[in-house]
Design an enzyme around this catalytic site. Structure first.
Site, mmCIF file in Angstrom:
data_model
loop_
_atom_site.group_PDB
_atom_site.id
_atom_site.type_symbol
_atom_site.label_atom_id
_atom_site.label_comp_id
_atom_site.label_asym_id
_atom_site.label_seq_id
_atom_site.Cartn_x
_atom_site.Cartn_y
_atom_site.Cartn_z
ATOM 1 N N GLU A 193 42.562 47.786 35.088
ATOM 2 C CA GLU A 193 41.206 48.035 34.533
ATOM 3 C C GLU A 193 40.903 46.862 34.208
ATOM 4 O OE1 GLU A 193 42.344 51.118 31.731
ATOM 5 O OE2 GLU A 193 43.136 52.297 33.278
ATOM 6 N N HIS A 194 41.653 45.631 33.959
ATOM 7 C CA HIS A 194 40.920 44.345 33.739
ATOM 8 C C HIS A 194 41.202 43.264 35.006
ATOM 9 C CE1 HIS A 194 40.615 45.733 29.695
ATOM 10 N NE2 HIS A 194 41.898 46.427 29.899
#
Length: 304
Positions: free
Chosen positions: A156-157
């Site tokens: 997610e990053h």
């Protein structure tokens, strides 16, 4: 009458009668899939805690394996994954036990997730070749140690561009499938300007290697209604064209369309239209407080 064909048919029936497992490889499952993430929130949830309907295909997803150290602060390891789920309550022996007890259950692990000890679990490769080499080695070892069936990608990053992400993850998926290390794979994207482009790049080039799209519909705003949810679903069906898009909700404080606000109404509409592939829930850890009420409801809907 062709007695040779009749005799062959007789032998076949006799073989099947004496080997009933050949008639049904597993339980009489519905065509829909139920998936549940667990192990990330430290709530001491075990596989045995979660209700399992024998009439649906059921995937547990261990959360998470992360390519960071367990030091403080955690440091990136360039594709070398370590177990961050609750390894005491979700051990290799317990994986084998739940799979032996329920033939419809498979177990996967999810890679990365949101944070590790308060820090972003970022995709941060030193190079494509070195990350892929380390990931193949560490993921293969974890799959074998835990007797897993699949993997889920939940970065997610990102500290790199979408094309690099696509190439690294795509090569990993290719190796794992080509060498029959896993039998299924999934990705867990959500609608975000910094997240979705990475998964769409992966889908465009390696979508043929991805069996399920665990789209995080609970990442949409709180207060989502049925009409909005159905629009979001159609948007993602277009984005991941040809993919098996699973609908989802969170039993935590996340957003999206909650069960009490019409999630199952929306799901029934998709089912009636022939668009439903399955449901996944984030997460068993959060559902424990409600005695897994919505897990039961979701599986009942899929089983009928």
């Amino acid at each position: 009458m062709d007695f040779s064909k009749l005799f062959i048919s007789f032998l076949l029936l006799q073989f099947l009668f004496n080997n009933p497992s050949m008639v049904h490889a597993g339980p009489n499952c519905s065509p829909y899939l139920f998936r549940e993430y667990l192990g990330a929130e430290g709530q001491n949830v075990t596989f045995a805690d979660v209700p399992i309907n024998a009439n649906v295909e059921f995937h547990f997803i261990l959360s998470f394996a992360i390519d960071y150290t367990d030091s403080s602060p955690p440091l990136p390891t360039n594709g070398y994954f370590n177990v961050y789920w609750d390894a005491d309550n979700l051990s290799p022996s317990l994986v084998s036990s739940i799979k032996a007890e329920y033939p419809n259950v498979k177990v996967a692990m999810s890679l990365a997730g949101d944070t590790v000890d308060g820090f972003n679990a970022s995709f941060n490769p030193t190079s494509i070749d070195s990350w892929v080499r380390n990931a193949i080695y560490s993921v293969t070892n974890l799959v074998k140690e835990y007797n897993l069936d699949g993997i889920d990608i939940d970065y997610e990053h990102f500290k790199t561009d979408p094309d690099t992400f696509a190439e690294c993850i795509g090569r990993l998926l290719y190796y794992l499938k080509q060498n029959k290390i896993v039998s299924f794979t999934s990705i867990a994207p959500y609608e975000d300007v910094d997240v979705q482009p990475h998964y769409l790049a992966l889908w465009r080039k390696y979508g043929h290697l991805i069996d399920y799209v665990n789209f995080q519909f609970y990442a949409y705003p709180k207060g989502t209604n049925v009409s909005q949810f159905l629009q979001y679903f159609e948007t993602q069906r277009c984005n991941y064209e040809g993919g098996k898009i699973l609908v989802s909700f969170g039993t935590d404080e996340s957003g999206g369309l909650k069960p009490q606000n019409g999630f199952f109404n929306a799901t029934s509409i998709l089912k009636s239209e022939g668009k439903l592939e399955g449901i996944f829930i984030w997460s068993a850890d959060d559902s424990k407080k409600d005695n897994f009420y919505y897990e039961k409801q979701a599986q009942d809907l899929l089983a009928t």
